[in-house]
Design an enzyme around this catalytic site. Sequence first.
Site, PDB file in Angstrom:
ATOM      1  N   LYS A  78     -26.927  54.530   8.267  1.00 19.21           N
ATOM      2  CA  LYS A  78     -26.993  54.445   9.719  1.00 19.21           C
ATOM      3  C   LYS A  78     -26.533  53.066  10.197  1.00 19.21           C
ATOM      4  O   LYS A  78     -25.809  52.953  11.191  1.00 19.21           O
ATOM      5  CB  LYS A  78     -28.436  54.697  10.163  1.00 19.21           C
ATOM      6  CG  LYS A  78     -28.565  54.938  11.644  1.00 19.21           C
ATOM      7  CD  LYS A  78     -29.922  55.557  11.959  1.00 19.21           C
ATOM      8  CE  LYS A  78     -30.125  55.692  13.450  1.00 19.21           C
ATOM      9  NZ  LYS A  78     -31.383  56.353  13.777  1.00 19.21           N
ATOM     10  N   GLU A  95     -22.554  28.739  28.881  1.00 19.90           N
ATOM     11  CA  GLU A  95     -22.060  30.018  28.390  1.00 19.90           C
ATOM     12  C   GLU A  95     -22.927  31.140  28.938  1.00 19.90           C
ATOM     13  O   GLU A  95     -24.096  30.928  29.259  1.00 19.90           O
ATOM     14  CB  GLU A  95     -22.114  30.025  26.861  1.00 19.90           C
ATOM     15  CG  GLU A  95     -21.071  29.135  26.239  1.00 19.90           C
ATOM     16  CD  GLU A  95     -19.703  29.794  26.235  1.00 19.90           C
ATOM     17  OE1 GLU A  95     -19.049  29.782  27.291  1.00 19.90           O
ATOM     18  OE2 GLU A  95     -19.300  30.318  25.197  1.00 19.90           O
TER      19      GLU A  95
HETATM   20  C1  HEM Z   1     -25.891  30.545  14.483  1.00 19.28           C
HETATM   21  C2  HEM Z   1     -24.661  30.461  14.165  1.00 19.28           C
HETATM   22  C3  HEM Z   1     -23.593  29.797  15.055  1.00 19.28           C
HETATM   23  C4  HEM Z   1     -23.414  29.897  16.416  1.00 19.28           C
HETATM   24  C5  HEM Z   1     -24.228  30.710  17.411  1.00 19.28           C
HETATM   25  C6  HEM Z   1     -22.262  29.083  16.727  1.00 19.28           C
HETATM   26  C7  HEM Z   1     -21.725  28.906  18.020  1.00 19.28           C
HETATM   27  C8  HEM Z   1     -20.603  28.148  18.339  1.00 19.28           C
HETATM   28  C9  HEM Z   1     -19.997  28.066  19.625  1.00 19.28           C
HETATM   29  C10 HEM Z   1     -20.481  28.750  20.899  1.00 19.28           C
HETATM   30  C11 HEM Z   1     -18.902  27.253  19.514  1.00 19.28           C
HETATM   31  C12 HEM Z   1     -17.893  26.910  20.616  1.00 19.28           C
HETATM   32  C13 HEM Z   1     -16.746  27.878  20.533  1.00 19.28           C
HETATM   33  C14 HEM Z   1     -15.598  27.542  21.454  1.00 19.28           C
HETATM   34  O1  HEM Z   1     -15.723  27.778  22.647  1.00 19.28           O
HETATM   35  O2  HEM Z   1     -14.579  27.067  20.952  1.00 19.28           O
HETATM   36  C15 HEM Z   1     -18.840  26.807  18.169  1.00 19.28           C
HETATM   37  C16 HEM Z   1     -17.855  25.950  17.677  1.00 19.28           C
HETATM   38  C17 HEM Z   1     -17.801  25.509  16.363  1.00 19.28           C
HETATM   39  N1  HEM Z   1     -18.643  25.861  15.320  1.00 19.28           N
HETATM   40 FE1  HEM Z   1     -20.187  27.152  15.447  1.00 19.28          FE
HETATM   41  N2  HEM Z   1     -21.776  28.507  15.584  1.00 19.28           N
HETATM   42  C18 HEM Z   1     -22.579  28.915  14.538  1.00 19.28           C
HETATM   43  C19 HEM Z   1     -22.439  28.543  13.214  1.00 19.28           C
HETATM   44  C20 HEM Z   1     -21.541  27.579  12.726  1.00 19.28           C
HETATM   45  C21 HEM Z   1     -21.504  27.097  11.375  1.00 19.28           C
HETATM   46  C22 HEM Z   1     -22.429  27.533  10.262  1.00 19.28           C
HETATM   47  C23 HEM Z   1     -20.501  26.157  11.317  1.00 19.28           C
HETATM   48  C24 HEM Z   1     -20.003  25.315  10.151  1.00 19.28           C
HETATM   49  C25 HEM Z   1     -20.456  25.366   8.979  1.00 19.28           C
HETATM   50  C26 HEM Z   1     -19.894  26.085  12.609  1.00 19.28           C
HETATM   51  C27 HEM Z   1     -18.812  25.273  12.937  1.00 19.28           C
HETATM   52  C28 HEM Z   1     -18.233  25.183  14.190  1.00 19.28           C
HETATM   53  C29 HEM Z   1     -17.087  24.369  14.511  1.00 19.28           C
HETATM   54  C30 HEM Z   1     -16.315  23.463  13.550  1.00 19.28           C
HETATM   55  C31 HEM Z   1     -16.814  24.571  15.877  1.00 19.28           C
HETATM   56  C32 HEM Z   1     -15.711  23.897  16.724  1.00 19.28           C
HETATM   57  C33 HEM Z   1     -14.450  24.696  16.756  1.00 19.28           C
HETATM   58  C34 HEM Z   1     -14.270  25.454  18.044  1.00 19.28           C
HETATM   59  O3  HEM Z   1     -14.719  25.011  19.089  1.00 19.28           O
HETATM   60  O4  HEM Z   1     -13.641  26.493  18.017  1.00 19.28           O
HETATM   61  N3  HEM Z   1     -20.556  26.961  13.452  1.00 19.28           N
HETATM   62  N4  HEM Z   1     -19.873  27.365  17.446  1.00 19.28           N
END
Ligand code: HEM
Lengths: 199, 430, 271
Positions: B247, B291
Amino acid sequence: MRVRGGSRQGISMADEASIDTLGVTGEGVRRRDFINIAAVSFAGVGGAAVILPLVSQMAPSADVLAQSSTEIDISAIQAGQAIKAVFRKQPVFIRNLKPEEIKAADDIDASTLRDPQTLEERTKEGKTNWLITMGVCTHLGCVPLGAGEGEVKGEFGGYFCPCHGSHYDTAARIRKGPAPKNLEVPEYSFISDTVVKIG
Amino acid sequence: MSYTWAQEYKPGNGLTQWLDEKLPLPRFVFNAVGAGYPVPRNLNYMWNFGVLAGFCLVLQIVTGVILAMHYAANAGVAFDSVEHIMRDVNWGWMMRYAHANGASAFFVVVYLHIFRGFFYSSYKAPREMIWLLGVTIFLLMMATAFMGYVLPWGQMSFWGAKVITGLFGAIPLVGEPIQIWLLGGFAPDNAALNRFFSLHFLLPFVIAGVIILHIWALHIPGSSNPTGVEVKTESDTVPFHPYYTAKDGFGLGIFLLIYCAILFFAPNALGHPDNYIPANPLSTPAHIVPEWYFYPFYAILRAFTYDFFFIPAKLMGVLAMFGSILVWFFLPWLDTSPVRSGHYRPLFRKFFWFGLIPTMAVLFYCGGAPAAEPYVMISQLASIYYFAHFLIILPLVSSIEKPEPLPFSITEGVLGKDESAVLNAQPTAA
Amino acid sequence: MVRLFGPLVGLFFAVALLWSFGNGAYTAIKEPAAETAEHAFHLLPKDIKFASDGAFGKFDKAQLQRGFQVYKEVCSTCHSLKHVAFRDLAALGYSEAEVKAIAKQWGAKQPTFDVKSGERGERDNIASDHFPTVYYAGQGVPPDLSLITKARHDGGAYVASLLTGYQEQPAELLKKFPDAKTPDGLYYNPYFANLNLSMPAPIAGDGQVTYSDGTKATVDQMATDVSAFLIWTAEPKLDKRKQTGWAVLGFLLVATVLAYLAKKNIWADKH
Ligand code: HEM
Ligand code: FES
């Protein structure tokens, strides 16, 4: 979802009914089993397909690949001097050989060398004095000495890699030490008498 | 704990036998999400969202780790490095859109999961701990998502960081030093960006840890179900595998269809155009909003527009915003009705469908609207209902409501009366 | 305890909110927010269609090349394109040699700095360079255009509307808001968020550029072409994204149907 050949313990009583149709009985696969197998296979294929971008994202990106050629002005290099240029973020040695150095390189019978090559093979026709090689030791990648002003040139007057003691001669061929190959000659061409394009 | 009729793990071959003696990981998985976990047979599709939330976390970690391989957490180049990901890195655009929209998907799924909990009162004894851990996960997710949104260092990133850390400035006396400490400066800059990146990388793994506790706590009483009647006999349950794996597999397919449709065809629909403008500390966008998944709480924050006696409006807003989530922690003790499921609670059900749900919808809408009338006044009314619902209505309803008769057992609920009578189980109070 | 304090806390928030609500309502009635010129006269973008619109839309390369020509001849004197590299132009259908020539002949040069002499200089662009920075001494700060169509709502249509939207300030506006007269050095344009911007109409008349493919260079045509080009600069992977999307959705659809059938099989005896 049950996969054929999986352990029986994982299967509920309800599923027991379909077990007798395992391929071994020769009846072929029943329709309902077929669908389960197909669904699991699809999941597997999907999972495998996702690996592709996950792996290829680590390969050189478009901007890195685009930097794959450089043009260098060699007009200021006097005979007996060398410069270090950068090609793909790695050093390139551009050396203007003195006649003695050319002679030293030619005096040796290339076929006796570890990596048999003549100076002619390692330079462009009519420009045997321009020895252009990567400045990357073929052993484990250190930058050999000998291109910079006042650096040791090793026992054979070319380059010497201090990491594990590789000696290169005036044609940058490996003569002594652990390196397996001569310093690599990159792809290059003379755009004019004073400009070379590497890559 | 598990039911006495739970299937036992039997290693199939030498290798699994050996493993079972040294490190019984397969046994553990078998008992956690395999055939060894008996689950009520009547779970509806609202019970899919737990597994989907777990999937979203994995999705975020995988895409996040990949983004982190290419992203540069430095205020001078962060924006450019994201564009580098979008343009030059192989499949980088897909990773980035998958991560940005993955955060939205994660929240959609978790909101549905939480509201499932509200309707079926999944928080009630003996499942209080599961609920407390769940609310903790939600708070950690909010922190993670907020810090992630700062990373691309666009206008919304920058001003979001400034405004949200500004909330701490509302704390009397120590507020301002705290804000400066949080940012490592007087405004968001390199120091803030770097620590946000570090924590954004760390927190998902903390979340993974709390999820393990959440599931551990779940396995003690076992899953609840839409009738809210506890499991009595074997016929009330089916093994998790293959029934719920199948499921959930189907649910995952539907989820992925919707998620991928957005990822590939409208990847910026849930974002803000302003975040494609590089951060500019000297100019605030005309209309800053977080957001979408923060809208309801943002609406509550903005609903306090006048000082209340000696309490400044700003402080009230911050208290209420945090309070609006913290009340969830107290739900198991606020709602004291002995009946769990909303299906058998006529009054509760009315307040849920005609009170809470519309209120949340209004708060979602107003949180994204400009801070102007009539939105502010509407959010004020909605916020009043929000607090009243959890803190006043729920306790009241649970004491005055007359629940409808419950089915005798889960099996009866599914198959009708006769068959279950044969089962001859002992009746117990739900 | 919870049942005692809960309702009290609830009441506290409710009363504080009512207080805000009452005060707010009172002010709203006593002194309703004044209408502003921006609010009354700002227009949403015109309904302009692009080849790349929609789930099946694809870039029209000929149009992108025309748009690039408009950018080059009209916009590039003031606006940079820093996230785009010359090599990226190959996607518009230019050959490698053409890309090199475009880079070499580009007006703005790449800055150089000689670490030995400390001298600053310039060199020609090469294909791997990004478009160089443009310096502008006049009024206002021309934004980089690489991402402009993603940085505005309805970006492509917005840019095209803005380019064709310059007009006299309506008399009616001045009558209603005498203070809102367009200041000197600014230009009235109802598609711009606050109605007045410091960029004069860049596309002034038909035939401002001469298209090599023979397309008639009307003002609307040039505006749409350059907007299409800027949609591309903001999202060069658009075509690939949609193509991948269809493949993924097709696969998922089949997989989901199979998953549904498998689920039905497995549950067959339980319902
Ligand atoms: C609970 C899990 C996670 C949530 C809810 C989350 C959420 C987000 C959000 C909202 C952004 C901004 C996206 C954008 O508008 O560009 C972001 C960017 C980013 N996150 Fe996460 N993330 C999570 C886990 C992770 C993990 C585990 C890593 C690294 C090991 C990571 C690395 C990054 C990086 C490098 C960016 C910047 C790149 C970008 O802005 O596109 N994230 N994340
Ligand atoms: S790396 Fe040069 S000798 Fe080992």
